[in-house]
Design an enzyme around this catalytic site. Structure first.
Site, PDB file in Angstrom:
ATOM      1  N   GLY A 215     -13.319  14.490   8.999  1.00  0.00           N
ATOM      2  CA  GLY A 215     -12.316  13.513   8.618  1.00  0.00           C
ATOM      3  C   GLY A 215     -12.565  12.977   7.228  1.00  0.00           C
ATOM      4  N   PRO A 217     -13.227  10.273   4.133  1.00  0.00           N
ATOM      5  CG  PRO A 217     -14.195  10.383   2.010  1.00  0.00           C
ATOM      6  CD  PRO A 217     -13.044  10.904   2.808  1.00  0.00           C
ATOM      7  CB  THR A 219     -11.744   8.442   9.248  1.00  0.00           C
ATOM      8  OG1 THR A 219     -12.756   9.446   9.058  1.00  0.00           O
ATOM      9  CG2 THR A 219     -10.628   8.658   8.240  1.00  0.00           C
ATOM     10  N   GLY A 220     -14.510   6.454  10.097  1.00  0.00           N
ATOM     11  CA  GLY A 220     -15.344   5.983  11.197  1.00  0.00           C
ATOM     12  C   GLY A 220     -16.232   7.033  11.831  1.00  0.00           C
ATOM     13  CB  THR A 222     -21.401   6.690  10.102  1.00  0.00           C
ATOM     14  OG1 THR A 222     -21.425   7.686   9.080  1.00  0.00           O
ATOM     15  CG2 THR A 222     -22.815   6.187  10.345  1.00  0.00           C
ATOM     16  CG  HIS A 437       9.239   0.380 -15.232  1.00  0.00           C
ATOM     17  ND1 HIS A 437       9.288   1.580 -15.909  1.00  0.00           N
ATOM     18  CD2 HIS A 437       8.460   0.606 -14.145  1.00  0.00           C
ATOM     19  CE1 HIS A 437       8.567   2.481 -15.262  1.00  0.00           C
ATOM     20  NE2 HIS A 437       8.045   1.910 -14.179  1.00  0.00           N
ATOM     21  CD  GLU A 438       7.147  -2.091 -11.520  1.00  0.00           C
ATOM     22  OE1 GLU A 438       7.396  -1.626 -10.385  1.00  0.00           O
ATOM     23  OE2 GLU A 438       6.359  -1.551 -12.310  1.00  0.00           O
ATOM     24  CG  ASP A 512       6.903   5.807 -12.539  1.00  0.00           C
ATOM     25  OD1 ASP A 512       6.101   5.606 -11.604  1.00  0.00           O
ATOM     26  OD2 ASP A 512       7.422   4.903 -13.213  1.00  0.00           O
TER      27      ASP A 512
END
Length: 669
Positions: A215, A217, A219-220, A222, A437-438, A512
């Site tokens: 999986g 990094p 994602t659990g 360990t 722009h946004e 973009d």
């Protein structure tokens, strides 16, 4: 802790005793005694200067005190051979041996005494002479042991560096792991194997040798392996794949042997190897030859996992995010019998993970975990843990007693883009360009049929972004050309808005344009979404096995096809740009209204943003109910701290759902 205190106390006690013994051996005796030759003793006895002679042991160590008129009280030592008869010598020299000191009728007399004539004296003296050196050697040995314990690289190359967690110390259980229900079900059987091996042995079932957790990094992997050890209540050895490899050939294999020897002594137990791709990469890469350290380490792992010794109850759990580069001999059944895939959690998994990390924290009633889960599409378990921690830090920084929704929403922006760049001063022109722009991203996305709903827009600078627009991505596994085209049109909304309002575009839309170009080329060359070229792929990447990364792209098509690919990519981008321009021209008044509001308030999200997009462009903003708070709302003591709960109304989509990106959808300006 108690035993360590005892060892340290014993060590310092030996140091003190050694120092005292060395002091008395080399300094104390030398200050009170004077050493002379044995002949001088006989001469002084003949002249009547001796008051007393003490013979100590068979080595004839003579101690005498000179008379009062010459150095009263001075002790002098002399040594004679082991066969010397002191009485005979003194008698031949005319010295009378008596109990009284001085002379008898003009004849020199000496009081001769024997001390410890049994012979134990010399041995005791020898022991006293050797004791300081023994203590000093013991002191050096303890110093070396301490150095070896603190830095074992120079003393124990071949020893394993695995950290051991006993069954009583492992406190993580499956209740502390959320969002990976399928993986927990797979590993629950491993727990049963460790707890009740006879249950499966009665049916002829073989205990699995290894479980490979795959999986991205965070994602659990360990955490899940520790939960297995906690549920089973067995010892847990944890080590990283890079800790096997050293510059000396054979050290890694020796550490593997030592690790499995320790595991067999503590069986049943679990051995967890994190980042196993550091030593488990495919052999025969041509770099290093047969004496390569990684290959020898891998060979030893293969032998330990499935060699002639097959009766050990040791389960190996390994984690990696690159299963494609692992050696096939490592992945075959009998070594890693199971492969458990851990992916980024879906919306239900994110909600469960957030609840786990919020447990025990003072969270306000206005916090909607479902909204947070929907706004964090693509977040891993580690990202969500960091999100909750950042929210708690923000609440503490603001001297609050509880964590409100406002802190959680701001923490999302901090995790994705970083903290606000409050020190950056923007001119009025820059602020206006950023707002349009946004605003272009927001307007185009809002009026597209197959696009995700808009969640937030801001012109506050964070990280490398002057502003950003975030959408609520759905957790889906498929995407269609219509969805990709709408996403490209939305990404080019900022470029089109700048061209419409200012007549030309700035460097702001550079990211973009890169995103749009990547999507368009992937549609043509990877996903077969070109009507002209048909459903086929173009080009392939080559990987260097030993390094495990892509190094080049091989072209398997002609120059004519390359030109057609470029034409198709150009047509897709031009179509998206035309769509964005058309929407912005049709809703120019709404774009101006949104940009003016952003220049004034800087950030819009949730219900306010939705209401503005659905409002009449000619109506003033804010509306009366937002401009003047209601009396009952103003009377609440927490009205300033508690944000309004966002209300999201996603637009219905047709066809297949669109797969969200690895992070929450964000288009930065």
């Amino acid at each position: 802790m108690y035993s360590r205190w005892i060892r340290n106390s014993f060590f310092w006690l030996l140091v003190i005793v050694a120092v005292i013994a060395i002091f008395f051996a080399f300094f104390a005796n030398g200050s009170d005694h004077q050493s002379v030759e044995f002949g001088q003793v006989i001469t002084d006895a003949e002249r009547g200067r001796i008051e007393k002679i003490e013979v100590d042991g068979r080595t004839l160590t003579v101690t005498y005190i000179r008379q009062a008129n010459e150095e009263t009280g001075k002790v002098v030592k002399a040594k004679a051979g082991p066969n010397t008869n002191i009485e005979e010598i003194l008698t031949q020299r005319g010295v009378a041996l008596s109990r009284a000191p001085g002379t008898a009728e003009g004849v020199p007399a000496v009081n001769l005494e024997y001390k410890d004539s049994s012979g134990f004296g010399p041995f005791l003296g020898l022991l006293l002479n050797i004791l300081p050196f023994l203590l000093f050697g013991l002191f050096l040995l303890l110093i070396m042991r301490q150095a070896q314990g603190s830095n074992s690289q120079a003393m124990s190359f071949g020893k394993s560096r695995a950290r051991l967690f006993t069954g009583s110390k492992v406190t993580v259980t499956f209740a502390d792991v959320a969002g990976v229900d399928e993986a927990k079900e797979e590993l629950a059987e491993v727990v049963e194997f460790l707890k009740y091996p006879e249950k499966f042995a009665a049916l002829g079932a073989r205990i699995p040798k290894g479980v490979l957790l795959v999986g991205p990094p965070g994602t659990g992997k360990t955490l899940l392996s520790r939960a297995v050890a906690g549920e089973a209540g067995v010892p847990f050895f944890s080590i990283s794949g890079s800790e096997f490899v050293e510059m000396f050939v054979g050290v890694g294999a020796s550490r593997v042997r030592d690790l499995f020897d320790q595991a067999k002594k503590n069986a049943p137990c679990i051995v967890f190897i994190d980042e196993i791709d550091a030593v488990g990469r495919q052999r025969g890469a041509g770099l290093g030859g047969s004496h390569d350290e990684r290959e020898q380490t891998l060979n030893q792992i293969l032998v330990e996992m499935d060699g002639f010794d097959t009766g050990t109850n040791v389960i190996v759990i390994a984690a990696t995010n690159r299963p494609d580069i692992l050696d096939p001999a490592l992945l075959r059944p009998g070594r890693f019998d199971r492969k458990v895939v851990l992916d980024a959690p879906d919306i239900k998994g994110r909600e469960a993970i957030l609840n786990v990390h919020m447990k025990g924290k003072p969270v306000a009633d206005d916090v909607d975990v479902a909204v947070l889960a929907k706004a964090t599409s693509g977040f891993s378990g580690a990202d969500l843990a960091n999100l909750v921690n950042e929210a708690a830090i923000l609440a503490a920084r603001r001297n609050k007693k509880i964590i409100t929704m406002k802190e959680f929403l701001e923490a999302i922006d901090r995790v994705i883009l970083g903290p606000e760049r409050k020190s950056k001063v923007m001119s009025d022109l820059e602020k206006k360009v950023t707002a349009y722009h946004e605003g272009g991203h927001v307007i185009v996305a809002h009026f597209l049929k197959h696009h995700d709903p808009v969640y937030k827009v801001t012109i506050v600078s964070r990280g490398m972004s002057g502003g950003h627009t975030r959408f609520l991505g759905e957790d889906t596994s498929y995407h269609t050309p219509s969805m990709f085209k709408d996403r490209m049109a939305s990404a080019l909304g900022g470029l089109a808005a700048e061209e419409i309002v200012f007549g030309e575009a700035s460097t702001g839309p550079s990211s973009d344009i890169q995103q749009v170009t990547r999507i368009a080329r992937s549609m043509v060359t990877r996903w077969g979404m070109s009507k002209k070229l048909g459903p086929r792929t173009f080009g392939k990447t080559e990987e260097l096995i030993f390094l495990g990364r892509e190094i080049s792209e091989t072209r398997d098509y002609s120059e004519k096809i390359a030109e057609e690919i470029d034409e198709e990519v150009r047509e897709l981008i031009d179509e998206a740009h035309a769509t964005a321009t058309k929407i912005l021209l049709e809703h120019r008044k709404l774009l101006d209204k949104l940009a003016n509001v952003l220049i004034e308030v800087e950030t819009l999200e949730g219900e306010q943003l939705v209401r503005l997009l659905n409002s009449d462009p000619d109506e003033p903003w804010p509306p009366p109910d937002l401009a003047e708070p209601k009396p009952e709302a103003a009377a609440k003591p927490t009205a300033e701290e508690t944000p309004r709960r966002p209300i999201f109304e996603p637009k219905p989509t047709t066809g297949l759902a669109w797969e969200s990106s690895n992070q929450s959808r964000t288009d930065g300006g």
